[in-house]
Design an enzyme around this catalytic site. Structure first.
Site, PDB file in Angstrom:
ATOM      1  N   HIS A  16       0.864  -1.025  -0.015  1.00 22.02           N
ATOM      2  CA  HIS A  16      -0.047  -0.030   0.109  1.00 22.02           C
ATOM      3  C   HIS A  16       0.878   1.109   0.187  1.00 22.02           C
ATOM      4  CE1 HIS A  16      -3.632  -2.136   1.140  1.00 22.02           C
ATOM      5  NE2 HIS A  16      -2.751  -2.985   1.519  1.00 22.02           N
ATOM      6  N   HIS A 137      -7.905 -10.789  -1.179  1.00 18.32           N
ATOM      7  CA  HIS A 137      -8.163 -10.403   0.612  1.00 18.32           C
ATOM      8  C   HIS A 137      -9.166 -11.745   0.909  1.00 18.32           C
ATOM      9  CE1 HIS A 137      -8.082  -8.255   4.034  1.00 18.32           C
ATOM     10  NE2 HIS A 137      -8.920  -9.149   4.388  1.00 18.32           N
TER      11      HIS A 137
END
Ligand code: DOR
Ligand code: ZN
Length: 347
Positions: A16, A137
């Protein structure tokens, strides 16, 4: 005698970077040590179109320090409205490396994710046909499922059915945290890989909860009990070729972590390679670090490994920076709480 370890330059297969001030603060930390990274698309608003991915890639390239040797590998955020043809075209053009599946509500900025997997089955089929990898995820969001069970339940109820009905779909189980996920990836064929974070190799749930709550160890999927951490170390250090490093380094400012409702995410980019050398040495597997951090990921993504190398040296315990500054506020750096004797030699 100083012990040294030279590896091919590693890559981070799950990162990220955010945007704006935080992007500018954290990007140099990754670009210093890693050749490439898979860039997560959970911005606000999320990166859902090829045009948005191209614009985000340009902002990342513009924020790179002078002379940096780093390539961002972009992803698209899958929604129930995603057009399969857009994904296939963006992948064929080399703009997008993978697509990210967030079950809606599973984690930070996942509200636009997928609620009903049947609505994206056509996209999965087009991706399988075109060879576009799907980063997953892997947690269910059902409020009846205990948060520590959400990964294992996801494998049974969601991931395995998707894979059975979509032959050829290349899937990366991201940031796996359980022995169940280790078993599932081992049993899978060549189209199934998994990433493991640095912090999930070093902490278990006691680190978060014993002796006071430690918000800087809180991330999603949440760290599990010690036996699961041990299973992650075992598979990461075993030489098994379909697991590789994805740090999930996820910066949040100190204020948003140290809060009554703190954000999920561990910012490990500045210290990851030193920490991993310690984990692999402790497991008697230093010779397998290069496979995990630098070779297995490119092999799964069908890319060449990096040509450049990095060198780590072992010495006295390293004092890492406690935080890095950003214009939005300080970001606390992962500290495993145990000595790390390795550091990267900076040229
Ligand atoms: O801990 C996490 N942080 N897990 C995620 O899945 C998202 C990430 C973030 O974006 O902060
Ligand atoms: Zn993530």
């Amino acid at each position: 005698m100083t012990q040294t370890l030279t590896l091919r330059r590693p890559d981070d297969w799950h990162l990220h970077l955010r945007d704006g001030a935080v992007l500018r603060a954290v990007l140099p930390e990754t670009a210093r040590d890693f050749g490439r990274a898979i860039i997560m698309p959970n911005l606000v608003p999320p990166v859902v179109t090829a045009a948005a991915a191209a614009a985000y890639r340009d902002r990342i390239l513009a924020a790179l320090p002078e002379g940096a040797d780093f390539a961002p590998l972009m992803t698209l955020y899958l929604t129930e409205q995603t057009d399969a043809a857009d994904i296939v075209a963006a992948h064929a053009a080399g703009l997008v490396t993978a697509v990210k599946l967030y079950p809606a509500g599973a984690t930070t900025n996942s509200a636009s994710g997928v609620r009903d997997m049947d609505k994206v089955q056509g996209v999965f089929e087009a991706m399988a046909e075109a060879g576009v990898p799907l980063c997953v995820h892997g947690e269910v969001t059902d409020p009846d499922i205990d948060i520590f069970d959400r990964e294992a339940v996801f494998i049974d109820r969601v991931l395995d059915p998707i894979r059975r009905r979509t032959p050829g779909l290349r899937v990366i189980m991201e940031h796996i945290t359980t022995a169940d996920a280790c078993g599932y990836v081992r049993a899978g064929g060549p189209d199934l890989g998994a990433t493991i974070t640095t912090h999930h190799l070093m902490i278990n749930r006691n680190h978060i909860l014993v002796g006071g709550i430690k918000p800087h160890f809180y991330c999603l999927p949440v760290a599990k009990r010690e036996s699961h951490r041990a299973a992650l170390v075992e598979i990461a250090t075993s030489g098994f070729e379909r697991v590789f490093l994805g740090t999930d380094s996820a910066p949040h400012t100190r204020a948003t972590k140290e809060s009554a409702c703190g954000c999920a995410g561990v910012f490990s980019a500045p210290v990851t390679m030193a920490c991993l050398a310690q984990v692999f040495e402790d497991a008697g597997a230093l010779d397998r670090l290069e496979g995990f951090a630098s070779l297995n990921g490119p092999a799964f993504y069908r890319l060449p490994p990096n040509e450049a190398t990095i060198t780590l040296t072992k010495g006295a315990p390293v004092a890492f920076p406690a935080e890095i500054e950003s214009a939005d506020g300080p970001i606390v750096v992962f500290d495993p709480g145990t000595p790390v004797l390795w550091r990267i030699e900076r040229v």
